[in-house]
Structures are given as structure tokens and as C-alpha cells.
Design an enzyme around this catalytic site. Structure first.
Site, PDB file in Angstrom:
ATOM      1  N   ASP A  77      -1.313 -28.909 -20.392  1.00 17.68           N
ATOM      2  CA  ASP A  77      -0.086 -29.583 -20.015  1.00 17.68           C
ATOM      3  C   ASP A  77      -0.354 -30.130 -18.612  1.00 17.68           C
ATOM      4  O   ASP A  77      -1.284 -29.690 -17.949  1.00 17.68           O
ATOM      5  CB  ASP A  77       1.041 -28.549 -20.015  1.00 17.68           C
ATOM      6  CG  ASP A  77       2.271 -29.056 -19.317  1.00 17.68           C
ATOM      7  OD1 ASP A  77       2.687 -30.168 -19.639  1.00 17.68           O
ATOM      8  OD2 ASP A  77       2.808 -28.330 -18.459  1.00 17.68           O
ATOM      9  N   ASP A 115       2.976 -24.388 -19.065  1.00 12.03           N
ATOM     10  CA  ASP A 115       3.906 -23.538 -18.335  1.00 12.03           C
ATOM     11  C   ASP A 115       5.368 -23.835 -18.633  1.00 12.03           C
ATOM     12  O   ASP A 115       6.227 -23.008 -18.406  1.00 12.03           O
ATOM     13  CB  ASP A 115       3.680 -23.685 -16.817  1.00 12.03           C
ATOM     14  CG  ASP A 115       4.157 -25.027 -16.315  1.00 12.03           C
ATOM     15  OD1 ASP A 115       3.981 -26.010 -17.044  1.00 12.03           O
ATOM     16  OD2 ASP A 115       4.703 -25.085 -15.210  1.00 12.03           O
ATOM     17  N   CYS A 166       0.859  -1.185   0.000  1.00 11.93           N
ATOM     18  CA  CYS A 166       0.000   0.000   0.000  1.00 11.93           C
ATOM     19  C   CYS A 166       0.897   1.237   0.000  1.00 11.93           C
ATOM     20  O   CYS A 166       2.111   1.126  -0.059  1.00 11.93           O
ATOM     21  CB  CYS A 166      -0.906  -0.003   1.229  1.00 11.93           C
ATOM     22  SG  CYS A 166       0.045   0.100   2.739  1.00 11.93           S
ATOM     23  N   ASP A 176       6.584 -26.672 -23.398  1.00 15.30           N
ATOM     24  CA  ASP A 176       5.291 -26.239 -23.923  1.00 15.30           C
ATOM     25  C   ASP A 176       5.398 -25.020 -24.822  1.00 15.30           C
ATOM     26  O   ASP A 176       4.474 -24.714 -25.568  1.00 15.30           O
ATOM     27  CB  ASP A 176       4.338 -25.869 -22.768  1.00 15.30           C
ATOM     28  CG  ASP A 176       4.067 -27.042 -21.868  1.00 15.30           C
ATOM     29  OD1 ASP A 176       3.823 -28.134 -22.399  1.00 15.30           O
ATOM     30  OD2 ASP A 176       4.109 -26.863 -20.643  1.00 15.30           O
ATOM     31  N   CYS A 205       3.956   1.522   2.276  1.00 12.83           N
ATOM     32  CA  CYS A 205       5.198   0.879   1.842  1.00 12.83           C
ATOM     33  C   CYS A 205       6.029   1.854   1.010  1.00 12.83           C
ATOM     34  O   CYS A 205       7.249   1.933   1.153  1.00 12.83           O
ATOM     35  CB  CYS A 205       4.903  -0.359   1.009  1.00 12.83           C
ATOM     36  SG  CYS A 205       4.204  -1.716   1.942  1.00 12.83           S
TER      37      CYS A 205
END
Lengths: 57, 772
Positions: free
Chosen positions: B496, B667, B88, B671, B91
Site C-alpha cells: 500500500d 496499514d 526499566c 487495506d 520505572c
């Protein structure tokens, strides 16, 4: 109708000033971080620097 | 146990090494640091966002050498960093203040929208690593980036559009002011005043059209020079003709001028275009952020025995690379020292880690699991397996026919029809209407103005902006412009296995056979290790603290006071029955050894999602590089009938070619070529960077539901786009006859055009709310 002679330039001038201000704001990066700026105004300015701290040097 | 850590907000374990109130040493240190800076108000101001990385400082994160990323100019050193872990605005404040207080630091500014930090300092004595370490110690992660590479092109175009929009908006407002007075004045206004108004409109309108229309003119020109027609051709033509004709009319002292139509048309279109660009840019920026955070430097061992950090690009053959446990291997090479397990699921889809030792070959993209190893680099850059797969992928991409966006497809038919109609009008008025040529031309041009695809040009972008905004809120980033259209036409979905249908990480599967005490005992040992199996144990019982004096023996396991947790051979249990997957054994003196069995678990909503997809009529396929048994198990579990195991990247591509309208969800590196050759592709955010780059969209989180969501939104999106086209055509159906007959006045054109745009936008807004 004579009033137009003043009113039209005034209208254009005011509009133009608005445009110029916007373009300037854009150029100076004020539109780069909309989310951050919205939050920044809520920061308090009470975080003045502490006296120099040797540990942090 | 209900107590949460004062710094990171995570639950505090029972026996924490961080002391009272903290979950770990790192958090205690960070809290002390914030306290020392006098910034404790941070804790009052912040709100923790559960979706963002926890603020717990990661004490064994890969080390980055920031010094090599400093850009120096005129004595000012600048470091561009991406920040992970911003929850937020507090930070932002904490980071800026913590850095800004250091003497010599001239600028520390965080851009909250893009999560980037620009750090400038003048004092050359400041060590960048030390400077930045303050922020790392607070629990944020900083990764350097090259500002010249990231997004600059996109940002430039975005700013240009915004400027054009501002100019068009200004001009539209002012010209409308003059136009309204003309309309309101009606017959009472004398010709001299009307001409003055017209001339003023021209004065404001013409330069504005010339400036704000450039994005459209440019795109139209490039389309024409490529002998194509896109939506920008009729737009440019209508805007230019309307402006040109109005100028001619004004010079003649005529009654009507269309400057207002022409400039407000541009204004509306620019709004649509700008929003579109911004939504796309933000999604791409977020994706780049995900990618950038993966890039770390590589530790190499110099000949004199010292270690140094270098960027991956500078690695040369025969260098010796150190790879810590849990780190991604970035080179192809031969192990020269060490004994470890390698997880190659991202390369091959293989779910079981394989153990490797000296003389074994390892590949870039795999992860080193259990112990540090030293690798002699055998290939770099173009010669690696990674580069080989990238080549395969580029071939697949080149083979994929270029998809034409729906708006351009419509424009292909629409533009010629409109232009023809204008021509017919002109010819009709000349030959039958008895009009002189400029009157006929006037009517022809008013046809062009009224048919100008204001609503048509907004029909697609507005819907897409709202759709991608909606998806982004759910953690789905749509990267390419036509992706949503392609998602809508999907019929076959290819998944996958490892990391896509499954989570890609080991989880304990036989918890019911293990008593709570045994689990807690095992976890108290496991806490000392970074091995993924140990981590999985600790995740189950987070409140258990680490036992004192635990020793880790690489390749074997953990030991403390005669209690052993580790491999079967090390615990002396070679003959015990096996479940075929990864396992850990706990052996305690004088009692029966316990086996902890692990497996890569299926995403917990996978079954439900697959079922729903089937109900919706999609064909589901499973292609995996893994061995037969695990793939079969997953396929049976999820009721997927079409599955294939042990597929090479090439096999996957071939398989995809035999299907049409495919969505590939994957991923791994194996692939990536398939992702490129499928009509449209999706990757989880845990995917390897090459795959994320290739995929049209990326989804975050542990659930598979985003697949359902994106397909649903895409379908809805297509529906709304079609509705919008229908609305626009209906509007044209009413107004074109009026224009052909010569009844279109500037007032009529302005009203008709704005209402049609508003209707289209209102229709698109329906997508932002409600269920799909």
C-alpha cells in the site's frame, strides 16, 4: 540391596517435594512475571513511607 | 543544547517553558513530584530505553475516565491498567511506590513482562482519576483493559502445559533412575529386584503419562473425530501403546519395559510445545498492547451543555461528539460546528488532508487535524463505514482456504506409513518369524516407539520459537502460528502507499530553499500548535523555543506580532504558485513571503529494500487508494512497474485474487480486506487497529527493512524445518529396520530418541545467530 528399601522412597519423596513446590509456586503466581521478579531483587528496601504528606492526600 | 532534560532525558530546547534543566512544564512538574515523594533515587537507578515512549508528560493527551473501569468487589476497588512508557525496573519501582504510598491503596503491582498494572484500594473516597493522574503526570500513559478479555485463554493453556511439563519432568527423572539401575545391573541383577524396579517405574510412569499426555491426547482425539491425522495421533498412539505394553510385560515378569521412553518422550515434546506457546503468546500480548493503547473514550456534549466521556460502545445516533485537533474520529457523522482539515489516509489512502466544514460528512477512522469540531452522529456500530469494511474483510477471510501447517501435512503421510509398517511387522513375525502373538506384538510396538515422531514433532516448533524470538528482538511480532511457513512461499508482494511505503506523516521537502533564520522563526510560532504541519517544522529544529503570545486562528494559522504562519489565503497569497501538496506560508512585514512545502515522505530505506526484494526474485506491486499523481510519483521513485491508483478496498481484493502466493503489506482501513484475502499479511504498528488485528505479523519503526528481514527469516526457517525433517527421516531409516528385526531394547530406544531430539534442536539453534 536392603538399602533400596530406604533409598527408593527417599528419592521419590524428595523428587515429589520438588514437584509439589514447583506446582505451588506456579499456582501462587510466581511464574507470572519472570522479568519483573528478576529485577525486583535489586530494589533496595530503603524506601520506607514518608510521614503522611498533606499535599498528596 | 547538549543539555538533556532532568526528567525525560530529551534534549532541552533553547528557551524552554519548563525552566532550567527541563524540556517542558510537564517534565518540571514530574520532577517536582518525584522529588516531593522522596523518590529521587529513581533517576540514579533507571536506564532509559530509546525504543520506549519518552517520559515527557503529554499535557494534551486524550483524557480517559478511569472511574467507569473500576471493578468493585467486597469493598475492594480494582483497576486494571496497561502502562506505556516503562523503560526499566526503576520505572516499575517508581510507579509502585508512588501509588503504594497513598493511604487506602492496598495493592499496586506492575507486571514487568506484560506491562500491566493492578491497582487495588479499599477507601471509597479515593477518586480513581486523581489517583491515576499521579502516574500520568510522571509521563507514563495508563490505559484501562478488561482482564477477562485479554489473553486469559492463552495464559490458561500455557500454565496447563507448564504443569504437564513439570509432572513429566519429575516422572522422567525418576523412571530413568530405575531404568539406569536395571541397565547397569544387567545380568547380575536378580529377577525379583528387576521386577520391583519395573513395578516402581509403572507406579510413577503410568499416572504421569495419563496426566502429562492430555494435551496430545485431546488434540489427537479432535483430529480423529474430524477424520484427519495430525502429528499428535502417532505421538499419542506410541506413548499409550508403549506404556500399555510395558504394563503387560511387567505383569508377565518380562525383561524389558518402556516406561522411560514413553515418559521422556512426553517430556521433550512438552518442552517444545510450551516454548512454542509462550513465544506466540508474548507476540500476541505485545500486539494486544499496541491495540489497547489506541482505545480511548469519546467526549460527548450533553444537552445541558456539559461534557462527558463515554466508551465508544455507548455512542448513540444523534449524540454530539467533540473531537479535538489531532484526535482520531471514532464515529460516522455530520459536522455541525467547526472548520478543520481531515486526514483520511487510513480510510482511503488519500495523502492530502481535505478541508471540511459544517454539513460535511466525516467517517470513523479519519483524523481531525487542525481545529476542534462537533459532529452529530449519523451512524453507529454496524451501520458505519468501518463496519462495512469489517464485513468485507470477513468475507475475504472466509474465502481464504484454510492453510495446513507443514507438520500436519507431513503427518498425513507419515502416520499411515508408520502404522502400516507396525502392522506388517506384526503379520511378518506371526506368519514367518514363528513368534507367538505377544512377541510379534512386542516387535510391532517397538516399531511404533522408535518411529514415534519425537524429532519430527520438535522439527517445526523449535525452529519457529527461535525464529519468532529473533524477529521479536527486531520489533517484528509474528501473531499466527503458520505465518512463517506462509511467508516462505511468497512470490508476489503488494504494498500500500500511504503509511506503508511512506511514513504517513508530512515532512518538509523544500528545506534547501529556506534560510535557517526563517525556519527557526517559523518553528518558534509553530511550537504553539498541534497541527501536523507545525509539528513537522518543530521536529526539524527541536531546540527552538516557543515565541510568547502566539495566537492560533482555527482554519487559518498562527500569528504573533504581525508575523503570520498559515494558509495561503490567510497570508493573502492566493496567486502564488503551488506545488500541489500541503503547505504553510510565513509572511513577515516588509519581506518576501516564504512557502514551506510538505509531503508524505517515502520511508528512507524503501528504495533500497524494494531493490533487494527484486534481486531476491519477488514481484513487487503497488496498490493505493490515493490519486494517480502521488501514486505514480512513488512508483517511479521506487522503480515499481506494477502499480494501480484509486483502488477501492474491493478493487484491491480483486487484484489480489489474480495473483498467487501474495504478501500484502498495508496499514489502512481500506487495506484490511486485502490483508485478509492475501495469503499472508504484514502491517506497520502505526496501522489502524482493524488492520493490525487482521495482519499475520506487525512491524515497528520507521523502516521498511523488516519486510526483508521477515521474508529472510521465513526462508531460513523453512530450510531448517526441511533439514530437520530430513534428519528425522534419516534417523528413522536406520532404526526402523532394527525395530522390525526385534533388536530394540529400552536402552537403545532411550539413547536413539534423545540424540535425535538433541540433533534437531541444535540444528534449529543455528537460526538464533548470524546473518540471514
Amino acid at each position: 540391596m536392603e538399602s533400596l528399601i530406604y533409598l527408593i522412597p527417599v528419592a521419590l519423596l524428595l523428587g515429589g517435594m520438588g514437584l509439589a513446590a514447583f506446582l505451588w509456586a506456579l499456582k501462587s503466581g510466581q511464574y507470572d512475571d519472570m522479568e519483573g521478579n528478576a529485577n525486583r531483587i535489586l530494589f533496595d528496601d530503603d524506601d520506607k513511607p514518608l510521614p503522611p504528606n498533606e499535599e498528596l492526600k | 543544547m547538549s543539555q538533556v532534560c532532568l526528567h525525560c532525558g530529551d534534549p532541552v530546547p533553547f528557551q524552554s517553558d519548563g525552566g532550567e534543566g527541563f524540556c517542558c512544564k510537564g517534565c518540571a512538574g514530574a520532577y517536582g513530584l518525584v522529588n516531593g515523594l522522596g523518590l529521587t533515587t529513581y533517576y540514579e537507578r533507571r536506564t532509559l530505553n530509546p525504543d520506549v515512549k519518552s517520559l515527557r508528560p503529554d499535557l494534551d493527551a486524550a483524557i480517559i475516565d478511569y472511574r467507569s473501569h473500576i471493578l468493585s468487589e467486597d469493598g475492594v476497588n480494582t483497576l486494571y491498567l496497561m502502562v506505556e512508557g516503562i523503560h526499566c525496573a526503576a520505572c516499575v519501582w517508581l510507579i509502585e511506590t508512588a501509588l503504594g504510598r497513598r493511604s487506602g491503596v492496598s495493592q499496586a503491582r506492575v507486571n514487568m513482562s506484560t506491562r500491566r498494572l493492578v491497582l487495588k484500594w479499599t477507601d471509597n473516597d479515593i477518586d480513581a482519576n486523581q489517583l491515576v493522574s499521579v502516574i500520568n503526570d510522571l509521563g507514563y500513559r495508563l490505559v484501562p483493559y478488561d482482564p477477562s478479555l485479554i489473553n486469559s485463554e492463552n495464559e490458561k493453556v500455557e500454565k496447563q502445559l507448564l504443569r504437564a511439563m513439570a509432572v513429566a519432568g519429575f516422572a522422567a527423572g525418576n523412571v530413568m533412575l530405575f531404568s539406569i539401575s536395571i541397565w547397569a545391573g544387567g545380568d547380575d541383577m536378580n529377577t525379583a529386584t528387576r521386577d520391583l524396579m519395573h513395578w516402581l517405574s509403572a507406579l510413577v510412569g503410568l499416572p504421569a503419562v495419563a496426566y502429562a499426555g492430555r494435551p496430545f491426547f485431546r488434540s489427537a482425539l479432535s483430529a480423529i473425530s474430524a477424520k484427519r491425522l495430525n502429528m499428535d495421533v502417532p505421538i499419542s498412539l506410541a506413548v499409550l501403546l508403549a506404556a500399555g505394553m510395558s504394563l503387560f510385560q511387567v505383569m508377565q515378569g518380562a525383561e524389558h519395559a518402556y516406561f522411560d521412553s514413553s515418559i521422556s518422550l512426553l517430556f521433550f515434546l512438552l518442552i517444545g510445545r510450551y516454548l512454542d506457546r509462550r513465544a506466540r503468546g508474548r507476540a500476541r500480548g505485545a500486539a494486544e498492547q499496541l491495540l489497547g493503547l489506541n482505545c480511548v473514550s469519546v467526549t460527548i456534549l450533553n444537552e445541558d451543555g456539559s461534557k462527558s466521556l463515554v466508551p465508544p460502545g455507548q455512542i448513540k445516533e444523534d449524540m454530539i461528539v467533540l473531537c479535538a485537533a489531532g484526535e482520531r474520529i471514532t464515529v460516522d457523522g455530520i459536522i455541525i460546528d467547526g472548520l478543520s482539515d481531515i486526514d483520511s489516509s487510513l480510510i482511503s489512502g488519500e495523502s492530502l488532508p481535505s478541508s471540511v466544514t459544517i454539513e460535511d460528512q466525516v467517517f470513523a477512522g479519519t483524523t481531525n487535524l487542525s481545529a476542534p469540531i462537533r459532529i452529530r452522529v449519523s451512524a453507529t456500530g454496524e451501520a458505519t463505514l468501518l463496519a462495512e469494511i469489517v464485513r468485507l474483510m470477513e468475507e475475504a477471510e472466509a474465502g481464504r482456504a484454510k492453510y495446513v501447517a507443514i507438520a500436519d501435512r507431513v503427518a498425513r503421510y507419515y502416520a499411515p506409513v508408520v502404522h502400516l509398517m507396525a502392522l506388517v511387522t506384526f503379520v511378518y513375525w506371526i506368519s514367518f518369524g514363528g513368534a507367538i502373538w505377544n512377541e510379534a506384538l512386542l516387535n510391532a510396538i517397538s516399531v511404533l516407539i522408535i518411529t514415534c515422531p519425537c524429532a519430527l514433532a520438535l522439527a517445526v516448533p523449535v525452529v519457529q520459537v527461535i525464529a519468532s524470538g529473533r524477529l521479536m528482538r527486531q520489533g517484528i511480532l509474528v501473531k499466527t502460528g503458520t505465518a512463517l511457513e506462509r511467508f516462505a512461499s511468497v512470490r508476489n508482494i503488494v504494498f500500500d502507499k500511504t503509511g506503508t511505503l511512506t511514513l504517513g506523516r508530512a515532512e518538509l521537502i523544500n528545506q534547501k530553499d529556506i534560510s535557517k533564520d526563517q525556519l527557526e522563526l517559523a518553528a518558534s510560532l509553530a511550537g504553539a500548535s498541534k497541527h501536523p504541519l507545525s509539528r513537522a517544522l518543530c521536529r526539524l529544529v527541536p531546540h527552538v523555543g516557543v515565541k510568547k503570545g502566539v495566537k492560533e486562528i482555527p482554519g487559518c494559522g498562527l500569528e504573533s506580532e504581525g508575523i503570520r504562519l498559515g494558509s495561503r489565503s490567510w497570508c493573502g497569497l492566493e496567486k502564488a504558485p503551488t506545488h500541489g501538496g500541503p503547505e504553510l506560508w510565513l509572511s513577515v512585514k516588509d519581506s518576501e513571503p516564504v512557502c514551506f512545502e510538505f509531503a508524505d515522505q517515502i520511508r528512507n530505506d524503501a528504495k533500497e529494500t524494494i531493490e533487494k526484494l527484486k534481486v531476491l526474485g519477488y514481484q513487487i506491486h503497488l496498490l493505493s487508494g490515493d490519486r494517480l499523481e502521488p501514486v505514480q510519483k512513488v512508483a517511479e521513485n521506487l522503480h515499481i512497474e506494477n502499480w494501480k491508483a484509486a483502488c477501492s478496498p474491493m478493487d484491491k481484493c480483486k487484484e489480489l485474487e489474480s495473483l498467487d502466493h501474495t504478501l500484502m503489506v498495508g496499514d489502512g482501513l481500506n487495506d484490511a480486506p486485502a490483508l485478509a484475502s492475501a495469503e499472508v499479511s504484514l502491517s506497520p504498528s502505526t496501522a489502524i487497529d482493524v488492520s493490525q488485528n487482521t495482519a499475520d505479523a506487525i512491524f515497528q519503526g520507521d523502516k521498511l527493512k523488516p519486510v526483508l528481514e521477515i521474508l529472510g527469516v521465513a526462508k531460513k526457517c523453512e530450510q531448517l524445518v526441511k533439514q530437520n525433517f530430513v534428519l528425522a527421516f534419516v534417523y528413522n531409516g536406520f532404526t526402523i529396520p532394527l525395530a522390525v528385526a526385534g533388536y530394540v531394547t529400552p536402552l537403545f530406544a532411550a539413547v536413539a530418541m534423545s540424540t535425535s531430539s538433541l540433533v534437531v534442536i541444535a540444528n534449529a539453534l543455528r537460526l538464533s545467530r548470524g546473518k540471514i
